[in-house]
Design a protein around this motif. Structure first.
Motif, PDB file in Angstrom:
ATOM      1  N   UNK A 582       0.810  -1.229   0.000  1.00 52.15           N
ATOM      2  CA  UNK A 582       0.000   0.000   0.000  1.00 52.15           C
ATOM      3  C   UNK A 582       0.837   1.271   0.000  1.00 52.15           C
ATOM      4  N   UNK A 583       2.160   1.138   0.177  1.00 49.54           N
ATOM      5  CA  UNK A 583       3.010   2.334   0.156  1.00 49.54           C
ATOM      6  C   UNK A 583       3.885   2.385  -1.096  1.00 49.54           C
ATOM      7  N   UNK A 621      -8.157   5.369   3.266  1.00 49.40           N
ATOM      8  CA  UNK A 621      -8.179   5.361   4.740  1.00 49.40           C
ATOM      9  C   UNK A 621      -6.768   5.425   5.315  1.00 49.40           C
ATOM     10  N   UNK A 622      -5.867   4.613   4.752  1.00 50.69           N
ATOM     11  CA  UNK A 622      -4.490   4.570   5.257  1.00 50.69           C
ATOM     12  C   UNK A 622      -3.832   5.943   5.111  1.00 50.69           C
ATOM     13  N   UNK A 623      -4.054   6.583   3.957  1.00 50.51           N
ATOM     14  CA  UNK A 623      -3.426   7.886   3.724  1.00 50.51           C
ATOM     15  C   UNK A 623      -4.024   8.972   4.620  1.00 50.51           C
ATOM     16  N   UNK A 624      -5.333   8.892   4.857  1.00 51.49           N
ATOM     17  CA  UNK A 624      -5.932   9.887   5.755  1.00 51.49           C
ATOM     18  C   UNK A 624      -5.390   9.723   7.173  1.00 51.49           C
ATOM     19  N   UNK A 625      -5.115   8.486   7.565  1.00 51.40           N
ATOM     20  CA  UNK A 625      -4.504   8.238   8.873  1.00 51.40           C
ATOM     21  C   UNK A 625      -3.045   8.708   8.865  1.00 51.40           C
ATOM     22  N   UNK A 633      -0.032   4.656  10.939  1.00 51.85           N
ATOM     23  CA  UNK A 633      -0.470   4.195   9.610  1.00 51.85           C
ATOM     24  C   UNK A 633       0.526   3.205   9.005  1.00 51.85           C
ATOM     25  N   UNK A 634       1.792   3.357   9.376  1.00 55.50           N
ATOM     26  CA  UNK A 634       2.816   2.461   8.830  1.00 55.50           C
ATOM     27  C   UNK A 634       3.315   2.881   7.462  1.00 55.50           C
TER      28      UNK A 634
END
Length: 752
Positions: A582-583, A621-625, A633-634
């Protein structure tokens, strides 16, 4: 005056502590050492910067630490510059005064590096406090300029040049206590330096005045005749730097104030024609910019026409690869060499824009450095658009002559000829059109040339004729020629040379756009080649394959929706989709590619939709976190993940239609979308409102619970200031409001 005197007195009382001086010099010495522990040193410097007089120490080291190396003194000056940008306004007046008072005597320092560093700090202080906040500066600069001491003159000129480069408008203001504006005091002195025996002073004075051409203050306007006379004197200067600035001045004048040059135009063109052959490449490049600028200025072409027979051979000669051209470095690197990090150009995703195209992107180029070869080709391109077929009688014999040199040592000449054919493809098409079948027939075998750069430029040149190659399908032999070009480009897509792969993929994407449904009968073989490339390309060129696949989907649309094609296309893409984290930024082009495929397949994409939809939700969601807390978020925050995910969701909505409803119903997309509509970043808002409009069309009922909030935030984008800042966001917000109104009026007329 009393305050200034008090500040001066306070400044005079400050003296550095020997121990503090020793520690800071030691740290700076470590900082410039290549093997030092930079994070630790940076931390210690940050610790020192908490002390209110830390910047006093830095300016003292810059100005007075003559026992220390120039590198340490320069490091102190550059750190001072950065500190002042961040903290100058919060420094006490006495410390501000001390720093300024120490800098002025150093304008004439004996070491050029120290003078230059002082000039940089002075320019930053003028940006922060304006000329009005430092009345002693102008007096000091004028004293230095009038001193006849080379170091003082050069130091002052260096500072003036940097001020003109960063904030020219600051010198064209009324200053209390001065009878005239700073610019009126400086311009006569700058013009005088055009005649200086020192090349560096001629360069800095001309460079300073050139900064004013675009803004054209009254002071320069009134002395324009003197400035032009000075320019003509400098045209044959012994310094290449000065000649380059002369060419730059003529380019800027023809762009923004052509009327000043009109009486001298013949002489200027004669000079630029000679400068275009200057032994110094940078002078020749600056001169070459003139031709495009002249054509863009919409001056009457008649005054230029007589020079074409002399100009075109110069451009052709300069289009041949120079021996040190970056494209020749690593030329033989084949696909087995892994990409280096610097090979991976940054990529920029264009957010979705409803109601208009995103505009054409520039042709992909293997190496992004602007040079004489590319500038000459661009000049030939624009000349062909202005003069059309008139240039062919001069140009074609030169092209034919270069193409006839068949020995290996002349490959660069042949390559330049192919580049020239591509450059004039648009402007000279009416003259070339009758000969197009022969031109294409001549180019096709060059796709298999032994020299990689001939293969790659042939791909580009053929792509420039894509429209006409496709139009010719209905004519005799046109179908066969289209097939030969198509298969030739597909063959080159599987070339072992990375440069050729890139050029072939880009050229094929251009052909796809023109050919559209003509590709349908050849879909299987096209997909086989593209997916074969997908399996063997390194990361950089993989991005271009994604583009070619996406363009293919856009071009053929629903034709792609057949099991035999999907079996070739989807498994490798889905496999990559599952591999990437996801990154991983390699997701961006894949997300874009899926967007085109989803739109092309329509309901046919439903078998792949659920995991794709869910991944997009997760990415947002991950990016907003990550924006709030990247540790939890990691991943590091990167808004492009959100933009690409929103655009893919839009593609799904467009492709699946109401079939997306069950996916939306089971997700928190509505709340995420509202948050995205309120983001600071304009490109996130732009894509968010595009998705809002798309969802309003296909599943409005799911937006209903937060309808008022969506309408309110969309309406805010239409306020005057918001439109000015981000017109594309306003465009999409307006479109979304319309879609909401149309759909939701039928659901609950009373709410609207």
């Amino acid at each position: 005056m009393a305050a200034t005197a008090a500040g001066a007195a306070a400044a005079a009382l400050w003296q550095p502590q020997e121990e503090g001086l020793r520690e800071i010099c030691g740290l700076l010495e470590q900082q410039i050492s290549p093997n030092s522990d930079q994070p630790r040193i940076w931390q210690q410097l940050q610790h020192y910067s908490q002390f209110p007089d830390f910047n006093n120490y830095l300016v003292f080291i810059l100005a007075h630490a003559e026992g220390k190396s120039v590198e340490i003194r320069q490091a102190a000056g550059l750190l001072l510059k950065n500190n002042l940008r961040a903290t100058f306004s919060s420094l006490s007046p006495s410390h501000q005064h001390y720093i300024k008072s120490e800098l002025l005597p150093c304008l004439g320092a004996t070491d050029r590096t120290i003078r230059s560093t002082v000039g940089t700090v002075v320019s930053v202080l003028v940006q922060l406090g304006q000329v009005i906040g430092w009345p002693e500066l102008l007096q000091a600069l004028v004293r230095c300029l009038d001193s006849n001491d080379t170091n003082h003159m050069e130091g002052a000129m260096d500072a003036i040049y940097k001020i003109c480069e960063d904030i020219p408008e600051e010198l064209d203001v009324d200053v209390p206590g001065l009878s005239e504006r700073p610019i009126n005091i400086l311009i006569p002195r700058l013009l005088q330096f055009f005649q200086s025996p020192h090349a560096v002073l001629r360069k800095l004075s001309l460079g300073s005045l050139n900064q004013f051409i675009v803004v054209m203050p009254r002071a320069l306007f009134m002395t324009m005749d003197q400035y032009l006379q000075g320019l003509f004197v400098l045209t044959h200067d012994s310094s290449a730097d000065v000649r380059k600035l002369v060419c730059a001045a003529f380019v800027q004048l023809i762009e923004v104030q052509p009327s000043f040059l009109e009486p001298h135009l013949r002489n200027v063109i004669e000079y630029i024609l000679q400068a275009n052959k200057d032994p110094d490449d940078e002078v020749a490049l600056e001169a070459c910019e003139f031709w495009s600028a002249y054509c863009d200025a919409n001056l009457p072409p008649d005054g230029f026409r007589e020079f074409l027979p002399r100009l075109i051979p110069v451009l052709m000669s300069n289009m041949v690869y120079a021996d040190d051209d970056e494209s020749l470095v690593d030329l033989e690197e084949d696909e087995s060499f892994p990409d280096r990090d610097q090979d991976l150009k940054p990529r920029f995703h264009s957010s979705r824009l409803h109601g208009s195209d995103n505009g054409e992107e520039d042709d992909d180029d293997t190496v992004n450095v602007w040079n004489l070869r590319k500038c000459s080709a661009a000049g030939l391109d624009i000349l062909s658009n202005v003069f059309g077929d008139e240039i062919l009688p001069t140009l074609m014999p030169l092209i034919q002559q270069k193409l006839s040199t068949m020995n290996d040592s002349a490959w660069k000449e042949r390559e330049a000829a192919v580049l020239a054919i591509g450059a004039i493809a648009e402007g000279c098409i009416s003259g070339l059109y009758p000969h197009l079948p022969e031109i294409i027939a001549f180019l096709i075998p060059l796709l298999d040339d032994k020299f990689p750069l001939i293969r790659s430029i042939t791909c580009w040149t053929l792509s420039r004729f894509s429209k006409y190659i496709v139009q010719g399908i209905g004519h005799q032999n046109g179908h066969e020629q289209f097939d030969k070009v198509l298969m030739g480009l597909l063959r080159r897509i599987l070339d072992t040379n990375k440069r050729v792969q890139e050029a072939a993929c880009s050229a094929f994407a251009t052909l796809e756009e023109e050919a559209a449904e003509e590709l349908a009968p050849r879909l299987e073989i096209i997909l086989q080649h593209l997916l074969c490339a997908y399996g063997k390309y390194q990361r950089r060129n993989l991005r271009i394959v994604y583009d070619a696949i996406g363009t293919l989907a856009d071009a053929v649309g629903g034709e792609l929706n057949q099991p035999k094609y999907l079996d070739i296309l989807m498994p490798p893409l889905i496999s990559k989709w599952q591999q990437l984290s996801n990154s991983d930024k390699d997701l961006f082009p894949l997300l874009e590619c899926f967007t085109s495929i989803a739109q092309a397949l329509g309901p046919g994409f439903s078998q792949f939709a659920e995991p794709v939809f869910q991944r997009c939700i997760n990415l947002i969601q991950i990016q907003q976190l990550a924006k709030v807390n990247h540790v939890v978020a990691g991943v590091q925050y990167d808004k492009e993940f959100i933009v690409c995910s929103l655009d893919l969701l839009s593609g799904l909505a467009e492709g699946l239609g109401s079939g997306i409803e069950s996916l939306v119903a089971q997700s928190n997309l509505r709340d995420l979308l509202l948050q995205c509509c309120m983001e600071e970043a304009a490109d996130i808002r732009q894509s968010a409102f595009a998705l809002l409009g798309d969802l309003a069309r296909v599943c409005p009922v799911h937006l209903h619970p937060r309808l008022q909030e969506f309408l309110s935030v969309a309406a805010k984008q239409l306020l005057g200031s918001a439109v000015k800042e981000a017109v594309s966001v306003a465009n999409n917000a307006c479109w979304a409001i319309g879609e909401l109104a149309v759909k939701l009026a039928s659901l609950s007329p009373g709410n609207l």
